[in-house]
Design a protein around this motif. Structure first.
Motif, PDB file in Angstrom:
ATOM      1  N   LEU A  24       0.825  -1.214   0.000  1.00 56.55           N
ATOM      2  CA  LEU A  24       0.000   0.000   0.000  1.00 56.55           C
ATOM      3  C   LEU A  24       0.860   1.265   0.000  1.00 56.55           C
ATOM      4  O   LEU A  24       0.470   2.289  -0.563  1.00 56.55           O
ATOM      5  CB  LEU A  24      -0.927   0.000   1.225  1.00 56.55           C
ATOM      6  CG  LEU A  24      -1.983  -1.103   1.273  1.00 56.55           C
ATOM      7  CD1 LEU A  24      -2.679  -1.115   2.635  1.00 56.55           C
ATOM      8  CD2 LEU A  24      -2.985  -0.941   0.137  1.00 56.55           C
ATOM      9  N   LEU A  25       2.015   1.189   0.626  1.00 53.43           N
ATOM     10  CA  LEU A  25       2.931   2.320   0.699  1.00 53.43           C
ATOM     11  C   LEU A  25       3.699   2.533  -0.608  1.00 53.43           C
ATOM     12  O   LEU A  25       4.088   3.658  -0.938  1.00 53.43           O
ATOM     13  CB  LEU A  25       3.910   2.094   1.862  1.00 53.43           C
ATOM     14  CG  LEU A  25       4.907   3.172   2.202  1.00 53.43           C
ATOM     15  CD1 LEU A  25       4.206   4.480   2.559  1.00 53.43           C
ATOM     16  CD2 LEU A  25       5.796   2.703   3.356  1.00 53.43           C
ATOM     17  N   ALA A  26       3.895   1.478  -1.372  1.00 52.44           N
ATOM     18  CA  ALA A  26       4.743   1.507  -2.574  1.00 52.44           C
ATOM     19  C   ALA A  26       4.438   2.639  -3.551  1.00 52.44           C
ATOM     20  O   ALA A  26       5.374   3.290  -4.035  1.00 52.44           O
ATOM     21  CB  ALA A  26       4.684   0.156  -3.286  1.00 52.44           C
ATOM     22  N   PRO A  27       3.176   2.949  -3.874  1.00 47.19           N
ATOM     23  CA  PRO A  27       2.920   4.008  -4.860  1.00 47.19           C
ATOM     24  C   PRO A  27       3.365   5.405  -4.413  1.00 47.19           C
ATOM     25  O   PRO A  27       3.471   6.303  -5.241  1.00 47.19           O
ATOM     26  CB  PRO A  27       1.396   3.971  -5.037  1.00 47.19           C
ATOM     27  CG  PRO A  27       0.997   2.596  -4.630  1.00 47.19           C
ATOM     28  CD  PRO A  27       1.953   2.225  -3.541  1.00 47.19           C
ATOM     29  N   ARG A  28       3.654   5.577  -3.129  1.00 48.33           N
ATOM     30  CA  ARG A  28       4.065   6.890  -2.623  1.00 48.33           C
ATOM     31  C   ARG A  28       5.584   7.061  -2.604  1.00 48.33           C
ATOM     32  O   ARG A  28       6.077   8.092  -2.138  1.00 48.33           O
ATOM     33  CB  ARG A  28       3.533   7.072  -1.194  1.00 48.33           C
ATOM     34  CG  ARG A  28       2.028   7.022  -1.145  1.00 48.33           C
ATOM     35  CD  ARG A  28       1.516   6.933   0.274  1.00 48.33           C
ATOM     36  NE  ARG A  28       0.093   6.682   0.253  1.00 48.33           N
ATOM     37  CZ  ARG A  28      -0.793   7.380   0.928  1.00 48.33           C
ATOM     38  NH1 ARG A  28      -0.410   8.361   1.717  1.00 48.33           N
ATOM     39  NH2 ARG A  28      -2.071   7.088   0.842  1.00 48.33           N
ATOM     40  N   CYS A  29       6.304   6.050  -3.085  1.00 52.32           N
ATOM     41  CA  CYS A  29       7.762   6.043  -2.932  1.00 52.32           C
ATOM     42  C   CYS A  29       8.469   5.814  -4.263  1.00 52.32           C
ATOM     43  O   CYS A  29       8.013   5.024  -5.088  1.00 52.32           O
ATOM     44  CB  CYS A  29       8.169   4.922  -1.970  1.00 52.32           C
ATOM     45  SG  CYS A  29       7.338   4.999  -0.369  1.00 52.32           S
ATOM     46  N   HIS A  30       9.613   6.486  -4.442  1.00 46.05           N
ATOM     47  CA  HIS A  30      10.477   6.214  -5.591  1.00 46.05           C
ATOM     48  C   HIS A  30      11.269   4.934  -5.340  1.00 46.05           C
ATOM     49  O   HIS A  30      11.502   4.155  -6.264  1.00 46.05           O
ATOM     50  CB  HIS A  30      11.443   7.370  -5.846  1.00 46.05           C
ATOM     51  CG  HIS A  30      10.752   8.615  -6.286  1.00 46.05           C
ATOM     52  ND1 HIS A  30      10.069   8.719  -7.468  1.00 46.05           N
ATOM     53  CD2 HIS A  30      10.630   9.817  -5.680  1.00 46.05           C
ATOM     54  CE1 HIS A  30       9.560   9.932  -7.594  1.00 46.05           C
ATOM     55  NE2 HIS A  30       9.880  10.624  -6.510  1.00 46.05           N
ATOM     56  N   ARG A  31      11.680   4.759  -4.095  1.00 46.95           N
ATOM     57  CA  ARG A  31      12.411   3.559  -3.677  1.00 46.95           C
ATOM     58  C   ARG A  31      11.911   3.211  -2.288  1.00 46.95           C
ATOM     59  O   ARG A  31      11.782   4.094  -1.424  1.00 46.95           O
ATOM     60  CB  ARG A  31      13.914   3.827  -3.640  1.00 46.95           C
ATOM     61  CG  ARG A  31      14.720   2.625  -3.201  1.00 46.95           C
ATOM     62  CD  ARG A  31      16.216   2.912  -3.296  1.00 46.95           C
ATOM     63  NE  ARG A  31      16.973   1.755  -2.861  1.00 46.95           N
ATOM     64  CZ  ARG A  31      18.020   1.816  -2.060  1.00 46.95           C
ATOM     65  NH1 ARG A  31      18.461   2.988  -1.627  1.00 46.95           N
ATOM     66  NH2 ARG A  31      18.652   0.733  -1.701  1.00 46.95           N
ATOM     67  N   LEU A  32      11.613   1.934  -2.063  1.00 53.23           N
ATOM     68  CA  LEU A  32      11.080   1.475  -0.784  1.00 53.23           C
ATOM     69  C   LEU A  32      11.742   0.161  -0.418  1.00 53.23           C
ATOM     70  O   LEU A  32      11.844  -0.742  -1.260  1.00 53.23           O
ATOM     71  CB  LEU A  32       9.558   1.311  -0.890  1.00 53.23           C
ATOM     72  CG  LEU A  32       8.804   0.711   0.301  1.00 53.23           C
ATOM     73  CD1 LEU A  32       9.005   1.531   1.569  1.00 53.23           C
ATOM     74  CD2 LEU A  32       7.316   0.593  -0.043  1.00 53.23           C
ATOM     75  N   ILE A  33      12.197   0.080   0.819  1.00 51.53           N
ATOM     76  CA  ILE A  33      12.792  -1.155   1.335  1.00 51.53           C
ATOM     77  C   ILE A  33      11.963  -1.611   2.523  1.00 51.53           C
ATOM     78  O   ILE A  33      11.682  -0.834   3.439  1.00 51.53           O
ATOM     79  CB  ILE A  33      14.253  -0.944   1.762  1.00 51.53           C
ATOM     80  CG1 ILE A  33      15.109  -0.542   0.567  1.00 51.53           C
ATOM     81  CG2 ILE A  33      14.813  -2.215   2.420  1.00 51.53           C
ATOM     82  CD1 ILE A  33      16.536  -0.174   0.924  1.00 51.53           C
ATOM     83  N   ALA A  56       4.113 -10.002  -2.150  1.00 50.83           N
ATOM     84  CA  ALA A  56       3.129  -8.917  -2.061  1.00 50.83           C
ATOM     85  C   ALA A  56       3.534  -7.692  -2.876  1.00 50.83           C
ATOM     86  O   ALA A  56       2.673  -6.943  -3.332  1.00 50.83           O
ATOM     87  CB  ALA A  56       2.910  -8.525  -0.596  1.00 50.83           C
ATOM     88  N   VAL A  57       4.841  -7.491  -3.053  1.00 49.73           N
ATOM     89  CA  VAL A  57       5.316  -6.298  -3.772  1.00 49.73           C
ATOM     90  C   VAL A  57       5.947  -6.640  -5.120  1.00 49.73           C
ATOM     91  O   VAL A  57       6.603  -5.801  -5.730  1.00 49.73           O
ATOM     92  CB  VAL A  57       6.299  -5.466  -2.905  1.00 49.73           C
ATOM     93  CG1 VAL A  57       5.606  -4.947  -1.658  1.00 49.73           C
ATOM     94  CG2 VAL A  57       7.552  -6.267  -2.561  1.00 49.73           C
ATOM     95  N   ALA A  58       5.696  -7.841  -5.596  1.00 48.79           N
ATOM     96  CA  ALA A  58       6.328  -8.296  -6.842  1.00 48.79           C
ATOM     97  C   ALA A  58       6.028  -7.381  -8.024  1.00 48.79           C
ATOM     98  O   ALA A  58       6.856  -7.243  -8.922  1.00 48.79           O
ATOM     99  CB  ALA A  58       5.892  -9.728  -7.154  1.00 48.79           C
TER     100      ALA A  58
END
Length: 183
Positions: free
Chosen positions: A61-70, A85-87
């Motif tokens: 859910l957080l992924a679309p708000r980030c350029h890079r997410l770990i 989940a983030v594939a």
């Protein structure tokens, strides 16, 4: 509860279910995730980090708000589930690490700690806070307000964290959890 015992407990939860807290199906969890994302803000965030990402439901859910997410978790099965989940998000990676000893080499502008602080001991919370203070990201903490099987609950873990940071964040109290934001 000592760290080894906590890790065994979390391992057994993920051995029995790919969603031990019903993150994907619970209306309570969905509502909490919506409140968490509102506290996080729209972004975009250059380098974001979710510590204790579990099965990756909130990470996705957080992924679309980030350029890079770990995403980071210490349970191998949770890491594998989070990767699935983030594939569809190539800018998101998930690594297995125990925090704070194995924090990634990263200069994040957002760090999300969702229901993870009470799994850490006091010394670990102080070590994590020192790492964060050296980087100065936006920090969003979500903590369960009920009792835990750990040595501390969400409120006492947050008090330790605030002391270690030397500041209090903006706090919102919800039905069974609190969200603290540090800018």
């Amino acid at each position: 509860m000592p760290l080894e015992s906590t890790l065994r407990h979390l391992d057994s939860l993920y051995a029995g279910s790919d969603d031990p807290w019903n993150h994907r199906t619970s209306p309570y969890e969905q509502s909490k995730f919506a409140a968490t994302l509102a506290a996080v803000g729209e972004g975009p965030f250059r380098n974001a980090l979710e510590i204790g990402c579990g099965n990756g439901t909130l990470l996705a859910l957080l992924a679309p708000r980030c350029h890079r997410l770990i995403g980071v978790d210490c349970i191998p099965r949770a890491v594998a589930l989070a990767r699935k989940a983030v594939a569809e998000h190539p800018h998101v990676s998930v690594c297995e690490a125990c925090i704070p000893a194995e924090l990634p080499a990263l200069q994040p502008d957002l760090v999300l700690l969702s229901e993870v602080l009470y799994f850490l001991g006091e010394a670990d919370i102080h070590q994590l806070a020192a790492w964060l203070l050296a980087r100065r990201p936006r920090i969003v903490c979500v903590n369960w307000l009920g009792s835990t099987d750990e040595s501390q609950d969400g409120t006492s873990a947050m008090q330790i964290f605030q002391t270690a940071l030397g500041t209090t964040g903006r706090t919102t109290i919800h039905d069974r959890y609190r969200i603290d934001v540090f800018d």
